[in-house]
Design a protein around this motif. Structure first.
Motif, PDB file in Angstrom:
ATOM      1  N   ILE A  15       0.848  -1.185   0.000  1.00 30.97           N
ATOM      2  CA  ILE A  15       0.000   0.000   0.000  1.00 30.97           C
ATOM      3  C   ILE A  15       0.886   1.239   0.000  1.00 30.97           C
ATOM      4  CG2 ILE A  15      -1.651   1.337   1.368  1.00 30.97           C
ATOM      5  CD1 ILE A  15      -2.698  -1.434   2.361  1.00 30.97           C
ATOM      6  N   SER A  16       0.751   2.039  -1.040  1.00 29.02           N
ATOM      7  CA  SER A  16       1.466   3.315  -1.117  1.00 29.02           C
ATOM      8  C   SER A  16       0.514   4.396  -0.628  1.00 29.02           C
ATOM      9  CB  SER A  16       1.874   3.612  -2.560  1.00 29.02           C
ATOM     10  OG  SER A  16       2.710   2.591  -3.042  1.00 29.02           O
ATOM     11  N   ALA A  17       0.934   5.102   0.412  1.00 25.90           N
ATOM     12  CA  ALA A  17       0.035   6.114   0.973  1.00 25.90           C
ATOM     13  C   ALA A  17       0.844   7.129   1.771  1.00 25.90           C
ATOM     14  CB  ALA A  17      -1.015   5.461   1.863  1.00 25.90           C
ATOM     15  N   ALA A  18       0.170   8.214   2.128  1.00 24.42           N
ATOM     16  CA  ALA A  18       0.784   9.266   2.930  1.00 24.42           C
ATOM     17  C   ALA A  18       0.160   9.272   4.325  1.00 24.42           C
ATOM     18  CB  ALA A  18       0.565  10.623   2.269  1.00 24.42           C
ATOM     19  N   HIS A  19       0.894   9.787   5.290  1.00 24.46           N
ATOM     20  CA  HIS A  19       0.329  10.032   6.617  1.00 24.46           C
ATOM     21  C   HIS A  19       1.236  10.994   7.368  1.00 24.46           C
ATOM     22  CE1 HIS A  19       2.577   6.827   9.299  1.00 24.46           C
ATOM     23  NE2 HIS A  19       3.411   7.513   8.552  1.00 24.46           N
ATOM     24  N   HIS A  20       0.708  11.521   8.442  1.00 26.29           N
ATOM     25  CA  HIS A  20       1.539  12.185   9.442  1.00 26.29           C
ATOM     26  C   HIS A  20       1.046  11.700  10.790  1.00 26.29           C
ATOM     27  CE1 HIS A  20      -1.870  15.041   9.648  1.00 26.29           C
ATOM     28  NE2 HIS A  20      -1.496  15.161  10.912  1.00 26.29           N
ATOM     29  N   LEU A  21       1.930  11.682  11.770  1.00 28.21           N
ATOM     30  CA  LEU A  21       1.558  11.176  13.087  1.00 28.21           C
ATOM     31  C   LEU A  21       1.360  12.322  14.070  1.00 28.21           C
ATOM     32  CD1 LEU A  21       3.936   8.101  13.376  1.00 28.21           C
ATOM     33  CD2 LEU A  21       1.569   8.189  12.556  1.00 28.21           C
ATOM     34  N   CYS A  22       0.424  12.145  14.964  1.00 27.86           N
ATOM     35  CA  CYS A  22       0.209  13.081  16.070  1.00 27.86           C
ATOM     36  C   CYS A  22       0.938  12.488  17.273  1.00 27.86           C
ATOM     37  CB  CYS A  22      -1.275  13.220  16.367  1.00 27.86           C
ATOM     38  SG  CYS A  22      -2.208  13.813  14.944  1.00 27.86           S
ATOM     39  N   LEU A  23       2.029  13.119  17.686  1.00 26.90           N
ATOM     40  CA  LEU A  23       2.875  12.546  18.732  1.00 26.90           C
ATOM     41  C   LEU A  23       3.041  13.525  19.896  1.00 26.90           C
ATOM     42  CD1 LEU A  23       5.586  11.018  16.362  1.00 26.90           C
ATOM     43  CD2 LEU A  23       3.678   9.826  17.478  1.00 26.90           C
ATOM     44  N   SER A  24       3.386  12.983  21.047  1.00 26.07           N
ATOM     45  CA  SER A  24       3.552  13.799  22.252  1.00 26.07           C
ATOM     46  C   SER A  24       4.991  14.281  22.405  1.00 26.07           C
ATOM     47  CB  SER A  24       3.148  12.980  23.481  1.00 26.07           C
ATOM     48  OG  SER A  24       3.995  11.842  23.598  1.00 26.07           O
ATOM     49  N   TYR A  25       5.828  14.025  21.395  1.00 24.15           N
ATOM     50  CA  TYR A  25       7.244  14.420  21.438  1.00 24.15           C
ATOM     51  C   TYR A  25       7.651  14.903  20.034  1.00 24.15           C
ATOM     52  CZ  TYR A  25       7.486   9.733  19.472  1.00 24.15           C
ATOM     53  OH  TYR A  25       7.274   8.621  18.695  1.00 24.15           O
ATOM     54  N   PRO A  26       8.692  15.728  19.949  1.00 22.06           N
ATOM     55  CA  PRO A  26       9.120  16.213  18.631  1.00 22.06           C
ATOM     56  C   PRO A  26       9.609  15.059  17.757  1.00 22.06           C
ATOM     57  CG  PRO A  26      10.133  17.487  20.400  1.00 22.06           C
ATOM     58  CD  PRO A  26       9.492  16.303  21.041  1.00 22.06           C
ATOM     59  N   SER A  27       9.151  15.038  16.501  1.00 24.86           N
ATOM     60  CA  SER A  27       9.553  13.961  15.592  1.00 24.86           C
ATOM     61  C   SER A  27       9.317  14.401  14.160  1.00 24.86           C
ATOM     62  CB  SER A  27       8.737  12.695  15.882  1.00 24.86           C
ATOM     63  OG  SER A  27       8.920  11.751  14.843  1.00 24.86           O
ATOM     64  N   LYS A  28      10.188  13.965  13.249  1.00 26.64           N
ATOM     65  CA  LYS A  28       9.965  14.259  11.833  1.00 26.64           C
ATOM     66  C   LYS A  28       8.717  13.551  11.320  1.00 26.64           C
ATOM     67  CE  LYS A  28      13.055  10.561  10.244  1.00 26.64           C
ATOM     68  NZ  LYS A  28      14.266  10.221   9.508  1.00 26.64           N
ATOM     69  N   CYS A  29       8.248  12.548  12.052  1.00 29.70           N
ATOM     70  CA  CYS A  29       7.058  11.798  11.626  1.00 29.70           C
ATOM     71  C   CYS A  29       5.769  12.622  11.738  1.00 29.70           C
ATOM     72  CB  CYS A  29       6.910  10.511  12.437  1.00 29.70           C
ATOM     73  SG  CYS A  29       8.266   9.355  12.144  1.00 29.70           S
ATOM     74  N   THR A  30       5.848  13.791  12.378  1.00 32.23           N
ATOM     75  CA  THR A  30       4.654  14.641  12.445  1.00 32.23           C
ATOM     76  C   THR A  30       4.461  15.406  11.128  1.00 32.23           C
ATOM     77  OG1 THR A  30       5.923  16.432  13.468  1.00 32.23           O
ATOM     78  CG2 THR A  30       4.814  14.878  14.955  1.00 32.23           C
ATOM     79  N   ASN A  31       5.486  15.399  10.261  1.00 31.03           N
ATOM     80  CA  ASN A  31       5.345  16.015   8.930  1.00 31.03           C
ATOM     81  C   ASN A  31       4.707  15.014   7.974  1.00 31.03           C
ATOM     82  OD1 ASN A  31       6.784  18.358   9.773  1.00 31.03           O
ATOM     83  ND2 ASN A  31       8.712  17.256   9.448  1.00 31.03           N
TER      84      ASN A  31
END
Ligand SMILES: [Zn+2]
Length: 138
Positions: A38-54
């Motif tokens: 599965i090719s898809a986009a997402h961003h994560l809502c996290l309680s700490y700074p992370s590049k995954c929130t982009n």
């Protein structure tokens, strides 16, 4: 079923006189495994700074395990093409934050997939090489 297997099953199903050896039951079971990319986009809502929130993308490898003691009237556990419709067709080339009602971590995606597919008991979601989440029902 060969005689050896029959004797083995009977022996295991008998109560053992030795309390250290418990009787095990072997029941026939069918398992099907469907693997999807599965090719898809997402961003994560996290309680700490992370590049995954982009916002970013992955090519998730999703492996879906289904099992049943008895086959349905079509001789299947779950049709492979139905699994694709229930999972890939709803997520592929989408922004997962827009189509899933939760923070789309690999763990949450694995649980959601397991809940969508009939007879599913285990899902592996590989987000990238070396990063896999597994959800299993008991
Ligand atoms: Zn990600």
């Amino acid at each position: 079923m060969g005689d050896f297997v029959k004797r083995f099953k009977v022996k295991l199903n008998q109560e053992s006189a030795n309390p250290c050896i418990f009787a095990a039951k072997i029941e026939p079971m069918y398992t099907v495994i469907k693997r999807l990319e599965i090719s898809a986009a997402h961003h994560l809502c996290l309680s700490y700074p992370s590049k995954c929130t982009n916002l970013h993308g992955h090519n998730w490898i999703v492996t879906i395990y289904c099992r049943a003691k008895e086959l349905n009237e079509d001789g299947m556990v779950t049709d492979f093409s139905h699994i694709k419709q229930l999972v890939k067709d709803r997520l592929d080339h989408k922004n997962l934050n827009e189509v899933l009602p939760f923070n789309p971590t690999a763990e949450n995606i694995a649980r959601w997939v397991c809940e969508q597919v009939p007879h599913c008991f285990k899902v592996e979601v590989q987000e990238s090489e070396g990063n896999t989440a597994i959800y299993e029902k008991d």
